[in-house]
Design a protein around this motif. Structure first.
Motif, PDB file in Angstrom:
ATOM      1  N   ASP A  61      -0.947  30.838  40.445  1.00  0.00           N
ATOM      2  CA  ASP A  61      -0.415  32.120  39.981  1.00  0.00           C
ATOM      3  C   ASP A  61       0.403  32.822  41.059  1.00  0.00           C
ATOM      4  O   ASP A  61       1.492  33.352  40.785  1.00  0.00           O
ATOM      5  N   ALA A  62      -0.079  32.835  42.285  1.00  0.00           N
ATOM      6  CA  ALA A  62       0.634  33.518  43.366  1.00  0.00           C
ATOM      7  C   ALA A  62       1.939  32.802  43.694  1.00  0.00           C
ATOM      8  O   ALA A  62       2.977  33.454  43.906  1.00  0.00           O
ATOM      9  N   ALA A  63       1.887  31.471  43.741  1.00  0.00           N
ATOM     10  CA  ALA A  63       3.101  30.711  44.047  1.00  0.00           C
ATOM     11  C   ALA A  63       4.126  30.854  42.936  1.00  0.00           C
ATOM     12  O   ALA A  63       5.338  30.953  43.195  1.00  0.00           O
ATOM     13  N   TYR A  64       3.653  30.900  41.695  1.00  0.00           N
ATOM     14  CA  TYR A  64       4.580  31.077  40.581  1.00  0.00           C
ATOM     15  C   TYR A  64       5.237  32.449  40.637  1.00  0.00           C
ATOM     16  O   TYR A  64       6.425  32.587  40.325  1.00  0.00           O
ATOM     17  N   GLN A  65       4.503  33.465  41.032  1.00  0.00           N
ATOM     18  CA  GLN A  65       5.066  34.815  41.126  1.00  0.00           C
ATOM     19  C   GLN A  65       6.287  34.805  42.047  1.00  0.00           C
ATOM     20  O   GLN A  65       7.331  35.403  41.729  1.00  0.00           O
ATOM     21  N   GLU A  66       6.176  34.126  43.173  1.00  0.00           N
ATOM     22  CA  GLU A  66       7.289  34.034  44.116  1.00  0.00           C
ATOM     23  C   GLU A  66       8.429  33.195  43.522  1.00  0.00           C
ATOM     24  O   GLU A  66       9.596  33.540  43.647  1.00  0.00           O
ATOM     25  N   TRP A  67       8.064  32.076  42.890  1.00  0.00           N
ATOM     26  CA  TRP A  67       9.057  31.197  42.254  1.00  0.00           C
ATOM     27  C   TRP A  67       9.860  31.965  41.206  1.00  0.00           C
ATOM     28  O   TRP A  67      11.095  31.898  41.162  1.00  0.00           O
ATOM     29  N   ASP A  68       9.157  32.704  40.378  1.00  0.00           N
ATOM     30  CA  ASP A  68       9.809  33.387  39.265  1.00  0.00           C
ATOM     31  C   ASP A  68      10.701  34.525  39.739  1.00  0.00           C
ATOM     32  O   ASP A  68      11.746  34.793  39.129  1.00  0.00           O
ATOM     33  N   ALA A  69      10.317  35.191  40.794  1.00  0.00           N
ATOM     34  CA  ALA A  69      11.159  36.269  41.322  1.00  0.00           C
ATOM     35  C   ALA A  69      12.525  35.727  41.735  1.00  0.00           C
ATOM     36  O   ALA A  69      13.570  36.327  41.435  1.00  0.00           O
ATOM     37  N   ALA A  70      12.530  34.578  42.420  1.00  0.00           N
ATOM     38  CA  ALA A  70      13.794  33.965  42.824  1.00  0.00           C
ATOM     39  C   ALA A  70      14.556  33.434  41.613  1.00  0.00           C
ATOM     40  O   ALA A  70      15.773  33.626  41.497  1.00  0.00           O
ATOM     41  N   PHE A  71      13.841  32.771  40.719  1.00  0.00           N
ATOM     42  CA  PHE A  71      14.472  32.225  39.513  1.00  0.00           C
ATOM     43  C   PHE A  71      15.145  33.333  38.709  1.00  0.00           C
ATOM     44  O   PHE A  71      16.311  33.214  38.307  1.00  0.00           O
ATOM     45  N   GLU A  72      14.439  34.418  38.483  1.00  0.00           N
ATOM     46  CA  GLU A  72      14.969  35.500  37.667  1.00  0.00           C
ATOM     47  C   GLU A  72      16.167  36.162  38.330  1.00  0.00           C
ATOM     48  O   GLU A  72      17.155  36.518  37.662  1.00  0.00           O
ATOM     49  N   ARG A  73      16.105  36.329  39.644  1.00  0.00           N
ATOM     50  CA  ARG A  73      17.237  36.929  40.358  1.00  0.00           C
ATOM     51  C   ARG A  73      18.492  36.082  40.189  1.00  0.00           C
ATOM     52  O   ARG A  73      19.571  36.597  39.872  1.00  0.00           O
ATOM     53  N   HIS A  74      18.372  34.780  40.378  1.00  0.00           N
ATOM     54  CA  HIS A  74      19.535  33.901  40.250  1.00  0.00           C
ATOM     55  C   HIS A  74      19.957  33.738  38.788  1.00  0.00           C
ATOM     56  O   HIS A  74      21.154  33.590  38.508  1.00  0.00           O
ATOM     57  N   PHE A  75      18.998  33.766  37.873  1.00  0.00           N
ATOM     58  CA  PHE A  75      19.319  33.695  36.450  1.00  0.00           C
ATOM     59  C   PHE A  75      20.197  34.879  36.049  1.00  0.00           C
ATOM     60  O   PHE A  75      21.241  34.716  35.400  1.00  0.00           O
ATOM     61  N   ARG A  76      19.809  36.065  36.462  1.00  0.00           N
ATOM     62  CA  ARG A  76      20.596  37.260  36.122  1.00  0.00           C
ATOM     63  C   ARG A  76      21.967  37.238  36.788  1.00  0.00           C
ATOM     64  O   ARG A  76      22.961  37.689  36.202  1.00  0.00           O
ATOM     65  N   ASP A  77      22.023  36.725  37.996  1.00  0.00           N
ATOM     66  CA  ASP A  77      23.324  36.607  38.678  1.00  0.00           C
ATOM     67  C   ASP A  77      24.278  35.701  37.900  1.00  0.00           C
ATOM     68  O   ASP A  77      25.499  35.844  38.002  1.00  0.00           O
ATOM     69  N   GLY A  78      23.721  34.764  37.131  1.00  0.00           N
ATOM     70  CA  GLY A  78      24.539  33.819  36.389  1.00  0.00           C
ATOM     71  C   GLY A  78      24.922  34.263  34.989  1.00  0.00           C
ATOM     72  O   GLY A  78      25.655  33.547  34.289  1.00  0.00           O
ATOM     73  N   TRP A  79      24.457  35.418  34.548  1.00  0.00           N
ATOM     74  CA  TRP A  79      24.787  35.870  33.194  1.00  0.00           C
ATOM     75  C   TRP A  79      26.285  36.085  33.034  1.00  0.00           C
ATOM     76  O   TRP A  79      26.920  36.772  33.846  1.00  0.00           O
ATOM     77  N   ALA A  80      26.854  35.535  31.979  1.00  0.00           N
ATOM     78  CA  ALA A  80      28.276  35.738  31.663  1.00  0.00           C
ATOM     79  C   ALA A  80      28.478  35.476  30.182  1.00  0.00           C
ATOM     80  O   ALA A  80      27.820  34.610  29.591  1.00  0.00           O
ATOM     81  N   ALA A  81      29.395  36.215  29.596  1.00  0.00           N
ATOM     82  CA  ALA A  81      29.705  36.016  28.181  1.00  0.00           C
ATOM     83  C   ALA A  81      30.560  34.775  27.996  1.00  0.00           C
ATOM     84  O   ALA A  81      31.361  34.414  28.867  1.00  0.00           O
TER      85      ALA A  81
END
Length: 241
Positions: free
Chosen positions: A84-104
């Motif tokens: 759970d703790a390792a996933y929390q860190e993984w997801d924070a990075a994943f979500e940050r880069h996912f949002r950076d990639g949003w484009a129409a």
């Protein structure tokens, strides 16, 4: 007669596949080493254990489905098991880069322009959370599209017939006069037609979730309430067909 349109968001209006590729490339750098990024995207989107679909049926939270998919990905590509703790860190990075990639997608704003010019009402129906999709649309310059129903609105998502019915109610148009446009055949056009909507439009972009349609869609011309298009620029034409 089709008088209104409901849109899926991910991989229909927004290039979510590209955003996932951006996020998964960062995951590879931090956790997986030298792996093929296109293959990462394919495995992530295939979700062979069906965790995201389970989420849309109300069987698990969004966090739980993503945690399971992350560990599935690591198991396949040789990454460490995420508690759970390792996933929390993984997801924070994943979500940050996912949002950076949003484009129409390039054809998203033009189709809304065309519908606006014709006075055709439209809205969004998505299997992601309502406010999250509002944020995504705004970040992609598509904030004028009102999100009507998300997976969190009644606790389930497509293809449950209730979500299509509620979206049509909020749009203020009889379901038989509404087209639904989406990239996943079974939960988008097929689910919409099964729920009583007048037209199911499958947009088959490169890398789309095909989910074998068995030839049920008409190509460019609706057949039995279903039609396949390759670009949103085709939508006004098929609505009038």
């Amino acid at each position: 007669m089709i008088r209104a349109v409901l849109f899926d968001v991910d991989d229909t209006l927004v290039d979510t596949r590209g955003a996932f590729r951006h996020a998964l490339a960062s995951v590879a750098t931090d956790y997986l080493g030298d792996v093929d990024h296109d293959e990462l995207v394919r495995v992530w989107r295939d979700d062979v254990n069906g965790w995201y679909r389970a989420h849309t049926r109300g069987e698990m939270t969004h966090r739980e489905q993503r945690h399971r998919r992350a560990n599935d990905l690591h198991e396949i590509f040789g990454g460490p098991w995420l508690d759970d703790a390792a996933y929390q860190e993984w997801d924070a990075a994943f979500e940050r880069h996912f949002r950076d990639g949003w484009a129409a997608h390039d054809d998203a704003a033009p189709v809304l322009d065309a519908l606006d010019a014709a006075g055709v009402p439209y809205g969004g129906l998505s299997n992601a959370a309502l406010e999250y999709q509002q944020l995504k649309l705004a970040a992609c310059g598509l904030g004028r599209l009102p999100m009507l129903v998300g997976v969190d609105t009644i606790g389930v998502g497509k293809p449950d017939a209730r979500v299509y019915a509620l979206a049509c109610e909020r749009l203020g148009v009889d379901p038989a006069e509404v087209a639904y446009v989406g990239d996943e055949f079974d939960v988008d056009p097929w689910g919409a037609v099964q729920a009583g909507l007048g037209l199911g439009v499958w947009i088959e972009r490169p890398g789309a979730h095909s989910r074998d349609v068995d030839g049920r869609c008409g190509d460019g011309v609706p057949r039995d309430g279903l039609v396949r298009i390759g670009s949103l620029t085709e939508l006004p034409g098929v609505m009038a067909a």
